[in-house]
Write an enzyme that holds these catalytic residues in place. Structure first.
Site, PDB file in Angstrom:
ATOM      1  N   LYS A  35     -10.858 -15.027 119.102  1.00 20.17           N
ATOM      2  CA  LYS A  35     -10.633 -15.752 120.305  1.00 20.17           C
ATOM      3  C   LYS A  35     -10.416 -15.982 121.156  1.00 20.17           C
ATOM      4  O   LYS A  35     -10.325 -14.709 122.045  1.00 20.17           O
ATOM      5  CB  LYS A  35      -8.315 -16.552 119.104  1.00 20.17           C
ATOM      6  N   HIS A  57     -16.778 -23.795 115.652  1.00 18.75           N
ATOM      7  CA  HIS A  57     -15.639 -23.400 115.304  1.00 18.75           C
ATOM      8  C   HIS A  57     -14.268 -24.941 115.332  1.00 18.75           C
ATOM      9  O   HIS A  57     -14.375 -25.246 115.814  1.00 18.75           O
ATOM     10  CB  HIS A  57     -14.860 -22.375 115.952  1.00 18.75           C
ATOM     11  N   GLY A  85     -10.106 -14.387 111.278  1.00 23.29           N
ATOM     12  CA  GLY A  85      -9.238 -13.957 112.987  1.00 23.29           C
ATOM     13  C   GLY A  85      -8.093 -13.185 113.071  1.00 23.29           C
ATOM     14  O   GLY A  85      -8.547 -11.993 113.439  1.00 23.29           O
TER      15      GLY A  85
HETATM   16  P1  13P Z   1      -7.376 -16.447 110.710  1.00 22.66           P
HETATM   17  O1  13P Z   1      -8.469 -15.182 110.016  1.00 22.66           O
HETATM   18  O2  13P Z   1      -6.628 -15.822 111.793  1.00 22.66           O
HETATM   19  O3  13P Z   1      -6.483 -17.212 110.092  1.00 22.66           O
HETATM   20  O4  13P Z   1      -8.363 -16.745 111.625  1.00 22.66           O
HETATM   21  C1  13P Z   1      -9.538 -18.044 110.624  1.00 22.66           C
HETATM   22  C2  13P Z   1     -10.628 -18.248 111.889  1.00 22.66           C
HETATM   23  O5  13P Z   1     -10.164 -19.354 112.596  1.00 22.66           O
HETATM   24  C3  13P Z   1     -11.459 -17.214 111.886  1.00 22.66           C
HETATM   25  O6  13P Z   1     -12.524 -18.303 113.058  1.00 22.66           O
END
Ligand code: 13P
Length: 247
Positions: free
Chosen positions: A7, A87, A226
């Site tokens: 991200k 996403h 994530g």
């Molecule tokens: P998290 O693993 O932090 O919950 O995020 C998931 C995600 O959006 C991966 O694209």
């Protein structure tokens, strides 16, 4: 197939620090990392055969007056081999629609660039009993117009929006049920053989503790991670556990 999604985290220097700590024994075959655009080129150079490097978003246009957008050709030149598409954070904050997502998928597949289509329902959609309808719409509208040959290069990630960044993973049974639904839809659209070959990943608060249950499900072929992909230790643990069950 384990995909990390950083991200909007890590500068180039921080990204290279992560790569430096990554064990050399990892093999790129099934490990993917979606990094910020700015770090792509440096990470791709440093990654070698340890993992595949990709983007978190891509433009459906080849080039032109699209301020702030990045084309597939630019990504490829920077060393990317894949991109996340659709996403939930892009659907929610940047109003991406199933139609624009379909255009992105088509553009990627026509240009030999692997897309990972993300789908998932919100908490209120699940509560209202609309999970199946929402996922069927996102998946079928996303893949509309893709040939059998094209769809074989696609991966799908099921990420329930209520599980993202909350620490609340879907139960393994819940995730399996949804993955099976996606597999059935792909089977109806294409063939059983093609549906079996398309990886369907689970995402949403995956960590070294939750991966073991999740990965044992028959229709779960990997994970989109994530938060836990930001630290080498937790990311490598997830990869190692997943490999135990799926190799
Ligand atoms: P998290 O693993 O932090 O919950 O995020 C998931 C995600 O959006 C991966 O694209």
């Amino acid at each position: 197939m384990i995909v990390g999604n950083w991200k909007m985290h890590k500068t180039i220097a921080e990204a290279l620090e992560f790569l430096k700590k990554l064990p050399s024994g990892l093999c790129a075959e099934d490990i993917y990392l979606a990094v910020p655009f700015t770090a792509l080129s440096s990470v791709a150079d440093a990654a070698g055969t340890k993992l595949k490097v990709g983007a978190q978003n891509v433009s459906e246009h080849k080039e032109g007056a699209y301020t702030g957008e990045i084309s597939i050709r630019m990504l490829k030149e920077a060393g990317a081999t894949f991109s996340l598409v659709g996403h939930s954070e892009r659907r929610t904050y940047y109003h991406e629609t199933n139609q624009s997502i379909a255009h992105k998928l088509k553009a990627c597949l026509q240009q030999g660039f692997k897309p990972i289509l993300c789908i998932g329902e919100t908490a209120s959609e699940r509560k209202a009993g609309h999970t199946q309808a929402v996922l069927e719409k996102q998946l079928s509208e996303g893949i509309q117009g893709l040939t059998s040959e094209e769809v074989l290069c696609l991966a799908v990630a099921y990420e329930p929006v209520w599980a993202i960044g909350t620490g609340h993973t879907a139960t393994a049974e819940m995730a399996q049920e949804t993955h099976k639904l996606c597999r059935e839809l792909l089977k109806k659209r294409y063939t059983a053989d093609i549906a079996a070959k398309i990886p369907i990943l689970y995402g949403g608060s995956v960590n070294p503790n939750s991966i073991e249950q999740i990965i044992q499900q028959p229709d779960i072929d990997g994970a989109l991670v994530g938060g836990a992909s930001l630290e080498v230790d937790s990311f490598v643990k997830i990869v190692t556990i997943a490999r135990e069950y799926k190799s």
